[in-house]
Design a protein around this motif. Structure first.
Motif, PDB file in Angstrom:
ATOM      1  N   THR A 107       0.838  -1.202   0.000  1.00  0.00           N
ATOM      2  CA  THR A 107       0.000   0.000   0.000  1.00  0.00           C
ATOM      3  C   THR A 107       0.871   1.250   0.000  1.00  0.00           C
ATOM      4  O   THR A 107       0.591   2.221  -0.704  1.00  0.00           O
ATOM      5  CB  THR A 107      -0.923  -0.001   1.238  1.00  0.00           C
ATOM      6  OG1 THR A 107      -1.550  -1.277   1.322  1.00  0.00           O
ATOM      7  CG2 THR A 107      -1.969   1.083   1.135  1.00  0.00           C
ATOM      8  N   ALA A 108       1.958   1.204   0.788  1.00  0.00           N
ATOM      9  CA  ALA A 108       2.848   2.363   0.876  1.00  0.00           C
ATOM     10  C   ALA A 108       3.439   2.709  -0.487  1.00  0.00           C
ATOM     11  O   ALA A 108       3.714   3.867  -0.781  1.00  0.00           O
ATOM     12  CB  ALA A 108       3.967   2.091   1.878  1.00  0.00           C
ATOM     13  N   MET A 109       3.627   1.685  -1.321  1.00  0.00           N
ATOM     14  CA  MET A 109       4.181   1.933  -2.656  1.00  0.00           C
ATOM     15  C   MET A 109       3.084   1.981  -3.724  1.00  0.00           C
ATOM     16  O   MET A 109       3.369   1.979  -4.925  1.00  0.00           O
ATOM     17  CB  MET A 109       5.207   0.836  -2.990  1.00  0.00           C
ATOM     18  CG  MET A 109       6.574   1.118  -2.422  1.00  0.00           C
ATOM     19  SD  MET A 109       7.314   2.549  -3.220  1.00  0.00           S
ATOM     20  CE  MET A 109       7.758   3.547  -1.846  1.00  0.00           C
ATOM     21  N   GLY A 110       1.823   1.945  -3.300  1.00  0.00           N
ATOM     22  CA  GLY A 110       0.705   2.053  -4.236  1.00  0.00           C
ATOM     23  C   GLY A 110       0.572   0.857  -5.161  1.00  0.00           C
ATOM     24  O   GLY A 110       0.287   0.986  -6.349  1.00  0.00           O
ATOM     25  N   ARG A 129       8.898  -0.115  -7.883  1.00  0.00           N
ATOM     26  CA  ARG A 129       8.081   0.063  -6.680  1.00  0.00           C
ATOM     27  C   ARG A 129       7.945  -1.257  -5.929  1.00  0.00           C
ATOM     28  O   ARG A 129       7.929  -1.284  -4.685  1.00  0.00           O
ATOM     29  CB  ARG A 129       6.704   0.612  -7.057  1.00  0.00           C
ATOM     30  CG  ARG A 129       6.656   2.131  -7.061  1.00  0.00           C
ATOM     31  CD  ARG A 129       5.663   2.667  -8.048  1.00  0.00           C
ATOM     32  NE  ARG A 129       4.297   2.240  -7.787  1.00  0.00           N
ATOM     33  CZ  ARG A 129       3.297   2.338  -8.682  1.00  0.00           C
ATOM     34  NH1 ARG A 129       3.533   2.856  -9.859  1.00  0.00           N
ATOM     35  NH2 ARG A 129       2.096   1.926  -8.376  1.00  0.00           N
ATOM     36  N   ALA A 156       5.071   8.358  -7.273  1.00  0.00           N
ATOM     37  CA  ALA A 156       5.843   7.269  -6.673  1.00  0.00           C
ATOM     38  C   ALA A 156       7.065   7.806  -5.939  1.00  0.00           C
ATOM     39  O   ALA A 156       7.455   7.278  -4.895  1.00  0.00           O
ATOM     40  CB  ALA A 156       6.257   6.271  -7.752  1.00  0.00           C
ATOM     41  N   GLU A 158       7.189  10.596  -4.417  1.00  0.00           N
ATOM     42  CA  GLU A 158       6.685  11.113  -3.156  1.00  0.00           C
ATOM     43  C   GLU A 158       6.518   9.969  -2.143  1.00  0.00           C
ATOM     44  O   GLU A 158       6.888  10.087  -0.973  1.00  0.00           O
ATOM     45  CB  GLU A 158       5.339  11.777  -3.389  1.00  0.00           C
ATOM     46  CG  GLU A 158       5.234  13.190  -2.837  1.00  0.00           C
ATOM     47  CD  GLU A 158       4.044  13.889  -3.444  1.00  0.00           C
ATOM     48  OE1 GLU A 158       2.924  13.620  -2.959  1.00  0.00           O
ATOM     49  OE2 GLU A 158       4.234  14.663  -4.397  1.00  0.00           O
ATOM     50  N   ARG A 159       5.952   8.852  -2.622  1.00  0.00           N
ATOM     51  CA  ARG A 159       5.784   7.678  -1.756  1.00  0.00           C
ATOM     52  C   ARG A 159       7.133   7.177  -1.260  1.00  0.00           C
ATOM     53  O   ARG A 159       7.288   6.796  -0.095  1.00  0.00           O
ATOM     54  CB  ARG A 159       5.091   6.550  -2.526  1.00  0.00           C
ATOM     55  CG  ARG A 159       3.628   6.807  -2.813  1.00  0.00           C
ATOM     56  CD  ARG A 159       3.115   5.715  -3.744  1.00  0.00           C
ATOM     57  NE  ARG A 159       1.745   5.945  -4.148  1.00  0.00           N
ATOM     58  CZ  ARG A 159       0.675   5.597  -3.434  1.00  0.00           C
ATOM     59  NH1 ARG A 159       0.839   4.999  -2.280  1.00  0.00           N
ATOM     60  NH2 ARG A 159      -0.542   5.841  -3.869  1.00  0.00           N
ATOM     61  N   ALA A 162       8.386   9.410   1.463  1.00  0.00           N
ATOM     62  CA  ALA A 162       7.668   9.155   2.724  1.00  0.00           C
ATOM     63  C   ALA A 162       8.168   7.876   3.384  1.00  0.00           C
ATOM     64  O   ALA A 162       8.369   7.818   4.605  1.00  0.00           O
ATOM     65  CB  ALA A 162       6.168   9.062   2.447  1.00  0.00           C
ATOM     66  N   ALA A 163       8.408   6.839   2.560  1.00  0.00           N
ATOM     67  CA  ALA A 163       8.877   5.557   3.101  1.00  0.00           C
ATOM     68  C   ALA A 163      10.256   5.709   3.725  1.00  0.00           C
ATOM     69  O   ALA A 163      10.527   5.173   4.806  1.00  0.00           O
ATOM     70  CB  ALA A 163       8.902   4.501   2.001  1.00  0.00           C
TER      71      ALA A 163
END
Lengths: 192, 215
Positions: A107-110, A129, A156, A158-159, A162-163
């Motif tokens: 989910t964190a990486m969509g 990803r 991605a 941005e994700r 965040a990670a």
């Protein structure tokens, strides 16, 4: 993370064939620290990460490391004919990561919508990803990211940012090699 | 141990999905089917040479999937990821050996029953052949894995694999064929010893080859 993670490089040098790629690399990272390795193509960024990962022997110098490792390299190491969720699940089981941790990382990486898609059908960015999701799910103390921004779109990236921030906030260590901005404010920058 | 089981299960799944497990079986049965056409329907002759020929066919069958055992995992970064997780190259070799043997050894032993019927082998020869295969196939699997690791990433690896592996398999053939004859107890023991040696050595050869080949 049972002990404080630590990564120290002493006077590291790398020889590829007859060519000296770099020498005298010094680096000391404590929990929450990150290093960004930069440099032109062929400067030895990937080689440095592979040396830290224990895949290559350094020509000189030594490495002190406490904590588990996760390497996100250029090669995805995911079985092309398997659905993404199952291919990542194989590594999650090896890493002793729970199903929930893997779902969270996906989910964190969509990637939740791609769970049933065979890895071979994924695009470059989607595969990247997936590799990052495996790194997140592994729960490793030390992340080694080789060109993590390659093929990622703005969302991605941005994700990824965040990670990485979450990993560092949790007391992790991060070494990233990249020739492009990846949204990381590193503790130190290493120019090869 | 859990990691090893996971690797074996993955290799078996791939062997099954990509036909790597079926190919040696079909090849083996094909040899047994073609042989009577080639040397004629002489029952006595077939019964005499059939066992040895099936052993040779088993050896070649073990070689068939050699290109798929290690090279794809090396290219996809699979082996690197295992090593980063602290799984040694030797352990990877052990997992590949076990998976390769399960994928081709027991199926070949089952296929020996129809193959032996095609060649008109008698009951005692079939029993000795089955015992010989049970002892020889782990050695063959070990040779195949070591060869696969040595030739992984090379161009023309398939042809080279044959040249590397077949000479090393000669002792297995000699003792295997010897075990088929009457009073082949000594040969059977030597076959078991050779096979054991190969099984014990192959993971180290494969491990060293994987380490040396890493870039």
């Amino acid at each position: 993370m049972s002990w404080p993670a630590r990564l120290v490089l002493h006077d590291l040098a790398c020889l590829r064939g007859e060519r000296l790629l770099f020498e005298g690399i010094e680096l000391a990272l404590a929990p929450g620290d990150s290093a960004l390795v930069t440099g032109p193509n062929g400067a030895g960024k990937s080689s440095l990460l592979r040396i830290i990962a224990g895949l290559l022997a350094p020509a000189a110098g030594r490495i002190e490391r406490d904590g588990s490792l996760a390497l996100a390299a250029e090669a995805a190491a995911l079985d092309a004919e398997r659905p993404l969720r199952a291919a990542l699940g194989f590594w999650a089981r090896l890493d002793g990561a729970s199903e929930a941790a893997l779902d969270e990382a996906m989910t964190a990486m969509g990637l939740e919508a791609l769970a049933e898609v065979p890895v071979g059908w994924l695009s470059t960015g989607q595969r990247k990803r997936a590799v990052l999701a495996r790194t997140i799910a592994s729960g490793a103390d030390i992340w080694l990211l080789d060109e993590p921004g390659n093929g990622l779109d703005a969302g991605a990236l941005e994700r990824l940012g965040a990670a990485m921030a979450a990993h560092l906030a949790g007391g992790g260590i991060l070494v990233a090699a990249s020739h492009q901005p990846i949204g990381l404010v590193p503790t130190c920058e290493l120019r090869l | 141990m859990k990691a090893l089981a996971g690797l074996v299960a993955r290799d078996l799944r791939i062997a099954w999905a990509q036909g790597g497990a079926v190919l040696p079986l079909v090849f083996y049965l094909l040899v047994a089917t073609l042989l009577p056409f080639a040397i004629g329907p002489d029952k006595i002759l077939l019964a005499r040479i059939g066992g040895g020929l099936l052993l040779t066919a088993a050896l070649l069958a073990a070689l068939l999937p050699v290109e798929r055992l290690v090279a794809p995992d090396l290219a996809s970064g699979m082996i690197d990821q295992c090593v980063v997780r602290g799984i040694g190259e030797e352990a990877i070799g052990v997992a590949k050996l076990i998976a390769h043997w399960i994928a081709f050894g027991p199926p070949l032993m089952i296929a020996t029953l129809p193959a032996a019927a095609l060649l008109g082998l008698d009951g005692s020869t079939v029993a000795r052949l089955e015992l010989g295969l049970a002892l020889a196939t782990p050695g063959l699997a070990a040779l195949a894995v070591a060869t696969a690791a040595l030739t992984a990433g090379l161009r023309g690896a398939g042809a080279l694999s044959g040249l590397v592996m077949l000479p090393l398999a000669i002792p297995l053939l000699i003792f295997g064929a010897g075990a088929l004859g009457d009073g082949g107890v000594g040969a059977t023991k030597l076959l078991a010893a050779t096979s054991l040696l190969l099984v014990a050595g192959a993971p180290f050869v494969a491990g060293a080859a994987l380490r040396a080949g890493r870039t």
